[in-house]
Design a protein around this motif. Structure first.
Motif, mmCIF file in Angstrom:
data_model
loop_
_atom_site.group_PDB
_atom_site.id
_atom_site.type_symbol
_atom_site.label_atom_id
_atom_site.label_comp_id
_atom_site.label_asym_id
_atom_site.label_seq_id
_atom_site.Cartn_x
_atom_site.Cartn_y
_atom_site.Cartn_z
ATOM 1 N N THR B 59 -1.471 6.951 8.865
ATOM 2 C CA THR B 59 -2.775 6.351 8.560
ATOM 3 C C THR B 59 -3.833 6.858 9.527
ATOM 4 O O THR B 59 -4.920 7.259 9.125
ATOM 5 C CB THR B 59 -2.682 4.817 8.658
ATOM 6 O OG1 THR B 59 -1.521 4.390 7.971
ATOM 7 C CG2 THR B 59 -3.899 4.164 8.054
ATOM 8 N N GLU C 48 -7.237 0.688 8.148
ATOM 9 C CA GLU C 48 -7.787 0.684 6.792
ATOM 10 C C GLU C 48 -9.254 0.271 6.816
ATOM 11 O O GLU C 48 -10.104 0.859 6.141
ATOM 12 C CB GLU C 48 -6.990 -0.270 5.908
ATOM 13 C CG GLU C 48 -5.685 0.357 5.408
ATOM 14 C CD GLU C 48 -4.738 -0.674 4.849
ATOM 15 O OE1 GLU C 48 -5.182 -1.816 4.582
ATOM 16 O OE2 GLU C 48 -3.552 -0.341 4.703
ATOM 17 N N ASN C 52 -12.952 2.432 6.027
ATOM 18 C CA ASN C 52 -14.136 2.064 5.249
ATOM 19 C C ASN C 52 -15.416 2.446 5.992
ATOM 20 O O ASN C 52 -16.331 3.044 5.423
ATOM 21 C CB ASN C 52 -14.151 0.549 4.980
ATOM 22 C CG ASN C 52 -13.102 0.160 3.973
ATOM 23 O OD1 ASN C 52 -12.633 1.010 3.239
ATOM 24 N ND2 ASN C 52 -12.737 -1.101 3.954
#
Lengths: 170, 68, 132, 230
Positions: B59, C48, C52
């Motif tokens: 990630t 995550e 954005n």
């Protein structure tokens, strides 16, 4: 569905743990039974002088299950007269091994006793009985100690193992 | 936060249960087995954690380092 | 939505702390793994969210016709800082302060390496400014 | 002046960006280093006019930065313009060829060229040469790269099948006639000859179509329905 599987696994492993614990408990009990049986066999032989087959038959009626079947098969084999006392003893001991929770060391003691059976005179026989009884006593002591130590362990290990498996698998 | 949070409880559960098993086995004087059990459980949990750490690094790579 | 997420993170952290406390008494290694796991989960979640923000900034940069090289350099540096920080914290938690400081050193060095071309460019300019 | 505007915009954006990302930073010793690097980058952007003064192109320097940091940068604005242009062109082509096809089909069916063979044209599709389109837009026929014509038996639809021309019945009901100006013609001739009676029939069709559409018949390839056209 998951819950059902988890319950199954826990139940099964707990069951295994309890079975192992029961095995230990049974061993002490059976050793005690065996001791009692040999004592009464001695009484039969020494005081009433009944023949071996008959004596064993009577003994088999006095003690509970696995030991009693051992003695009854032994007396049956003797009555049929197809083999010597030692051979019959060994054979019925083998069947005892399959059905009881006794360990090899216990069976060895009993086998030793069978080797002397019907070969010597009364006095010798009595000595032999005493020796066997003390041997069995020792085994029983060891077994009961082990039972005390491991019975709880097996029970909790079974349950905990099942719990671990469900936690990992879930 | 749709990640598998249950894994936390799983790890904690494994830890507690293994600790109990370890204690029981140790009490019965079977320390060797106790150590093996602990090691095995540790490896299993480590595998799960390493998977997640790998996920994390992927990630971060895709977010910050522009590699896919 | 956002306030629920912060509740989630805090709740997760507290639950994990509690569990780690319990497990640590019996089994420190599992408590360590638990800590690592929770850290990773929170981190992934944050990554995550950060994605954005970064996407928004990228869009802005593209519409403003701004050179992406600067932005990517900054992003890379911050990514390196994050990873190094993560590793160092875990090592420190496990009681390995020495390894933690080595990881931090690694992060510093790599960041400085990223800065080398910038530094050389500045120095060249300054040298060009000087009269020969 | 536009350069100055761009420069200031870049600077402002970069400072904003750096501030936001710095807020996201883990609070550790690393923060000082990151700040240093961000400060350096801002310094570079501020120095860009100086680069200009010293005739050292900033793009050149950026290329060297690319090599250092391994960040690939595409000139995306130009590229998307190209793409848009080609897309419009291809749309135009498709529209023209569609119009042509409808026209040709109507022409062929109105003049009843194929009626004596109990066939009619059911579908025409045209591929135009993309390079010729700009030179002379009126000469549409000259720009045709390939015409694919699908013909079908009218006798198969009628009730009188089998009483005349049993040979045609053996040919597949739907055939594709292809007009291909880009391929070499000798190859096509041998290809059609190899097919015997089938080929003769298709030759006839090509001749008819030549008369109607004014396209030389040796350019026409006849391909049966089941066969592949390429």
């Amino acid at each position: 569905m998951k819950l059902l599987g988890a319950i199954f696994i826990i139940c099964a492993s707990t069951g295994i743990g309890f079975a192992l614990a029961r095995n230990l408990k049974e061993r002490t009990k059976q050793l005690r039974d065996m001791k009692q049986a040999i004592t009464s066999l001695e009484a039969e032989m020494v005081y009433t002088m009944t023949p071996l087959a008959e004596a064993c038959h009577r003994v088999s009626q006095q003690v509970p299950s696995p030991v009693s079947t051992f003695f009854s098969t032994f007396s049956d084999a003797l009555q049929k007269g197809e083999s010597s006392a030692y051979q019959a003893w060994t054979k019925s001991l083998a069947s005892l091994k399959a059905h009881s929770c006794l360990q090899q060391s216990d069976l060895d003691v009993i086998l030793q006793f069978g080797a002397s059976l019907g070969q010597q005179d009364l006095e010798q026989q009595q000595k032999q009985v005493k020796l066997t009884l003390s041997n069995i006593d020792r085994q029983e002591l060891e077994a009961s100690e082990k039972q005390k130590r491991s019975e709880n362990m097996y029970k909790s290990l079974g349950f905990l193992g099942g719990l671990l498996m469900t936690i990992i698998l879930i | 936060m749709n990640y598998d949070v249950n894994l936390i409880f799983q790890i904690a559960g494994v830890g507690i249960v293994v600790a109990m098993i370890h204690t029981v086995l140790k009490q019965m004087g079977k320390e060797e087995i106790a150590h093996w059990v602990t090691l095995l459980a540790f490896v299993i949990v480590l595998y799960m954690v390493v998977n997640v750490v790998d996920d994390l690094f992927q990630t971060i790579r895709s977010v910050f380092l522009f590699q896919n | 939505m956002v306030h629920i997420e912060i509740l989630q993170i805090v709740g997760l952290g507290l639950v994990a702390t509690f569990l780690a406390l319990i497990v640590k008494e019996h089994n420190p290694s599992f408590a360590f793994l638990l800590t690592v796991f929770v850290g990773v989960i929170i981190f992934i979640f944050l990554a995550e969210q950060i994605a954005n923000i970064v996407a928004m900034l990228e869009e802005l940069a593209e519409s403003a016709q701004i050179n992406m090289v600067y932005m990517e350099t900054i992003l890379k540096i911050i990514g390196i800082a994050y990873i190094a920080e993560f590793g160092a914290q875990i090592a420190k938690d496990a009681g390995q302060g020495a390894i933690a400081s080595k990881i931090e050193l690694g992060g510093k060095v790599i960041i400085m390496v990223m800065a080398i071309p910038i530094i050389t460019a500045i120095i060249e300019t300054v040298i060009g400014l000087l009269p020969n | 002046m536009s350069f100055v505007t761009e420069w200031i915009a870049q600077l402002i954006f970069l400072v904003l960006f750096a501030t936001i990302l710095e807020l996201l930073l883990p609070n550790s010793q690393l923060q000082r280093y990151v700040r240093l690097v961000i400060g350096l980058i801002i310094l570079v952007v501020m120095l860009q006019p100086v680069f200009y003064v010293f005739q050292m192109s900033a793009d050149e320097w950026l290329d060297s930065l690319d090599e250092w940091s391994g960040v690939g940068e595409e000139n995306s604005a130009d590229w998307s313009m190209e793409e848009q242009k080609s897309e419009i062109e291809s749309n135009q082509l498709a529209y023209i060829s569609e119009q042509m096809a409808v026209q040709l089909q109507k022409q062929a069916n109105d003049q009843e060229v194929l009626d004596e063979m109990d066939k009619h044209v059911t579908d025409v599709s045209i591929v135009l040469a993309p390079t010729l389109i700009e030179e002379d837009e009126n000469d549409v026929l000259g720009n045709i790269e390939m015409i694919e014509v699908t013909v079908s038996d009218t006798s198969a639809e009628g009730e009188d099948s089998g009483n005349e021309d049993g040979e045609i019945q053996k040919i597949e009901k739907v055939e594709t006639v292809k007009v291909d100006t880009s391929q070499s013609f000798t190859e096509e001739g041998s290809e059609t000859k190899g097919r015997g009676e089938d080929g003769d029939k298709k030759d006839l069709i090509r001749k008819r179509l030549e008369d109607v559409w004014q396209i030389p018949s040796e350019r026409i390839t006849v391909v049966g329905k089941g066969e592949s056209s390429e």
